[in-house]
Design a protein around this motif. Structure first.
Motif, mmCIF file in Angstrom:
data_model
loop_
_atom_site.group_PDB
_atom_site.id
_atom_site.type_symbol
_atom_site.label_atom_id
_atom_site.label_comp_id
_atom_site.label_asym_id
_atom_site.label_seq_id
_atom_site.Cartn_x
_atom_site.Cartn_y
_atom_site.Cartn_z
ATOM 1 N N ILE A 63 6.568 -23.492 -39.900
ATOM 2 C CA ILE A 63 5.700 -24.643 -40.138
ATOM 3 C C ILE A 63 4.948 -25.030 -38.865
ATOM 4 C CG2 ILE A 63 5.701 -27.106 -40.717
ATOM 5 C CD1 ILE A 63 7.994 -26.494 -42.657
ATOM 6 N N THR A 71 1.330 -26.174 -42.484
ATOM 7 C CA THR A 71 1.673 -25.934 -41.084
ATOM 8 C C THR A 71 1.214 -27.134 -40.272
ATOM 9 O OG1 THR A 71 -0.424 -24.789 -40.664
ATOM 10 C CG2 THR A 71 1.483 -23.412 -41.231
ATOM 11 N N GLY A 95 3.363 -23.200 -37.007
ATOM 12 C CA GLY A 95 2.115 -22.437 -36.971
ATOM 13 C C GLY A 95 1.745 -21.958 -35.578
#
Length: 179
Positions: A55, A142, A57
């Motif tokens: 998440i 994200t 990213g």
């Protein structure tokens, strides 16, 4: 410079008032070398749930906040729709939305009170959904790479389709949609 280091920083009050005397203090860094090189400290490789979730990213290579109020939104549990992703922003409880929606659920908190305890909770069936039912948008978000990570805010994005900013103490919730 008392440390004998020529690479000092100048912290000067740029505003001058006639009645206030300003003083320039030059501070040198304690060290410019890596602790790994100087005293042999080794880095730690993390795997499994100890490694930050996907998440994060593009932020994975940066220092990440730990023990933040929004930790449930970036944990491994939140990677799966319906996972543990509830955060309390004050006054709202935010989660990753109802099962039929890609986005967020915004809930007004409910106090559950007995003669022995008070508990802040929310009703899953009562809330506002912000997001989309489009099958073209994956139910995966994200953390947006929009600069420095804040201890008070978290910006989430669902691909190039939509994004939201969750703030501690936010007076209202919004979702930005993109074509």
């Amino acid at each position: 410079n008392s440390r004998g280091d020529s690479s000092s920083h100048d912290f000067t009050n740029s505003k001058s008032n006639d009645h206030i005397k300003t003083r320039t203090t030059k501070l040198a860094p304690f060290s410019t070398q890596s602790p790994e090189d100087v005293i042999g400290l080794t880095s730690v490789d993390r795997d499994g749930i100890a490694f930050p979730s996907k998440i994060w990213g593009d932020n994975l290579g940066k220092p990440l906040p730990t023990n933040s109020w929004y930790q449930n939104f970036v944990s491994h549990d939140a990677e799966n729709p319906g996972g543990n992703s509830r955060v309390y922003t004050a006054p709202y409880m935010i989660d990753n939305g109802p099962p039929a929606l890609t986005g967020l659920g915004v809930h007004w908190p409910v106090m559950k009170v007995t003669d022995r305890k008070m508990q802040m909770d929310y009703d899953d069936n009562d809330g506002l959904g912000l997001g989309t039912k489009s099958e073209n948008v994956k139910n995966e978000y994200t953390v947006a790479d929009d600069g420095e990570l804040s201890p008070l805010a978290l910006c989430l994005k669902w691909g190039e389709h939509m994004s939201t900013r969750i703030l501690q103490g936010m007076p209202y919730a919004t979702m930005d949609y993109f074509r």
